[in-house]
Design an enzyme around this catalytic site. Structure first.
Site, PDB file in Angstrom:
ATOM      1  N   GLU A   1       0.828  -1.212   0.000  1.00 39.58           N
ATOM      2  CA  GLU A   1       0.000   0.000   0.000  1.00 39.58           C
ATOM      3  C   GLU A   1       0.859   1.257   0.000  1.00 39.58           C
ATOM      4  OE1 GLU A   1      -2.009  -2.895   2.990  1.00 39.58           O
ATOM      5  OE2 GLU A   1      -0.018  -2.544   2.133  1.00 39.58           O
TER       6      GLU A   1
ATOM      7  N   ARG B   1       9.625 -25.658  -4.323  1.00 39.29           N
ATOM      8  CA  ARG B   1      10.650 -25.422  -3.299  1.00 39.29           C
ATOM      9  C   ARG B   1      10.944 -23.930  -3.154  1.00 39.29           C
ATOM     10  NH1 ARG B   1      15.059 -29.971  -5.215  1.00 39.29           N
ATOM     11  NH2 ARG B   1      13.888 -31.843  -4.572  1.00 39.29           N
TER      12      ARG B   1
ATOM     13  N   ARG C   1      16.983 -24.395  -7.370  1.00 36.96           N
ATOM     14  CA  ARG C   1      17.673 -24.465  -8.655  1.00 36.96           C
ATOM     15  C   ARG C   1      17.105 -23.491  -9.680  1.00 36.96           C
ATOM     16  NH1 ARG C   1      18.438 -31.049  -9.148  1.00 36.96           N
ATOM     17  NH2 ARG C   1      19.120 -31.341  -6.994  1.00 36.96           N
TER      18      ARG C   1
ATOM     19  N   GLY D   1      11.031 -39.954   1.951  1.00 37.31           N
ATOM     20  CA  GLY D   1      10.343 -41.070   1.347  1.00 37.31           C
ATOM     21  C   GLY D   1       9.134 -41.625   2.096  1.00 37.31           C
TER      22      GLY D   1
ATOM     23  N   ASN E   1       6.560 -39.947   4.778  1.00 36.22           N
ATOM     24  CA  ASN E   1       5.214 -39.696   4.268  1.00 36.22           C
ATOM     25  C   ASN E   1       4.161 -40.325   5.170  1.00 36.22           C
ATOM     26  OD1 ASN E   1       6.272 -38.351   2.070  1.00 36.22           O
ATOM     27  ND2 ASN E   1       6.046 -40.059   0.648  1.00 36.22           N
TER      28      ASN E   1
END
Length: 380
Positions: A55, A188, A211, A299, A303
């Site tokens: 703003e 990411r 990356r 992995g 999870n």
């Protein structure tokens, strides 16, 4: 001005706000437009913590043309002094702006309606709620953090058609195609932290960076109860590019802890429960560090722990048209399964689409109640 015209400008504001993706956190993504007699006279995007808010930037660009103009923004202007920048409401009032149109209330209790009230008290007309759902979705990590002091959790996985993330020998490069992998780098770049388990580090030796030239690299988080982290791991040899945080336990060898800390690695020891570090405890610890969003990249063991904790908010599955055809191949979710189909985790607002050669499925974990706009915190 008609409702349709207001919506045109609010849509532009949301587009401006999205430019803060990966830059504004832990603050929200905010855009602002100043419009006078149908002409845009000022624009602003919040560039990050400690910098002028959207703003104020729009007002500065408009200068004297702000008088009598309408200010459009996706978030209620701030009105408090407990931060590094002055209150936006003061600047708006002093500028002579005639009307403010905003999408949503700021969840900061130091604001939370008080910004709108201050503007109205100064004689400025305020309209709120335009495209509120879109604005809340844009800043869902900010809202989750403000309402729970824990980060928004996005679980991402790349798997085969039969739900496998690696061969029996642990080979996983590459299950999905280039387009899906490129999108993961984009993800990411928009979160505060990326999380994996030590098994993923030992198997894949990932970098976990965005990356992308203009992207900010996230905090790299590893759940490592016994501190098996190799000193030659790329997460340690690239500390100059991004910080690494290890969550470990009393099992960790004290000499290795000292050596890793001397290298510049952050290490936090947490208690074990049934051989695991509580995922909820990890999130609380990340919240105390000001982490508003985390991307879980597996992995299978991590999870499973994350999903069974009930703390995951969104899932993104990239599914390759491939089959590994065997029980020895590693599954996307490991650990003890949910025993009753009636208790299976469901998805809300899920979408299915193509990304390159793969299929993408994403949605929100069905928790019954989505985060509401209230709680501590705010922009700085």
């Amino acid at each position: 001005m008609s409702q349709e015209q207001h919506l045109v400008y609010i849509k532009q504001v949301l587009g401006l706000a999205r430019r803060g993706y990966g830059k504004a956190s832990p603050n929200p993504m905010v855009g602002a437009l100043l419009v006078k007699k149908g002409v845009v006279v000022g624009k602003g995007v919040h560039p990050g913590p400690g910098r002028p808010h959207a703003e104020v930037l729009a007002l500065a660009q408009a200068g004297r043309r702000s008088k009598g103009a309408t200010l459009y923004t996706n978030l209620e202007p701030c009105c408090h002094t407990q931060k590094r920048t002055p209150p936006c409401t003061d600047a708006i009032i002093q500028s002579g702006v005639q009307r403010v149109v905003a999408s949503m209330t700021d969840p900061n209790p130091l604001v939370f309606g008080k910004g709108f009230a201050a503007l109205r008290h100064a004689g400025i007309e305020v309209t709120e709620g335009l495209m509120r759902l879109e604005a809340e979705r844009l800043n869902e990590a900010f809202i989750k953090f403000m309402t729970t002091q824990k980060p928004l959790v996005i679980l991402k996985a790349a798997m085969t058609l039969d739900g496998r993330i690696a061969t029996g020998k642990g080979k996983s490069r590459w299950i999905t195609g280039e387009a899906a992998r490129k999108e993961v780098h984009h993800l990411r770049g928009g979160v505060d932290a990326v999380m994996v388990g030590i098994g993923t580090v030992l198997a894949d030796d990932p970098m976990l960076t965005a990356r992308r030239k203009s992207a900010r690299n996230p905090l790299r988080v590893v759940i490592d109860p016994s501190l098996k982290m190799p000193f030659k791991a790329r997460l340690l040899t690239s500390l100059g590019e991004a910080e690494t945080l290890l969550f470990t336990s009393s099992r960790a060898p004290s000499k290795k802890v000292e050596r890793l800390r001397a290298m510049g690695v952050s290490i936090l020891s947490l208690p074990l429960s049934k051989g695991e570090i509580s995922f909820r405890t990890i999130l609380k610890a990340l919240g105390k560090r000001g982490i508003t969003s985390v991307l879980v990249e597996g992995g299978g063991r991590v999870n499973g722990i994350a999903l069974r904790s009930g703390e995951v908010d969104r899932v993104i599955f990239y599914i390759a048209p491939k089959l590994l055809c065997g029980e020895d191949a590693r599954g996307v979710v490991a650990g003890r399964s949910i025993q009753n189909l009636s208790a299976a985790i469901g998805l809300d607002q899920f979408k299915v689409g193509r990304i390159g050669e793969d299929v993408k499925i994403e949605g929100y974990i069905n928790k019954g109640v989505r985060p509401q706009v209230q709680g501590p915190g705010g922009r700085s």
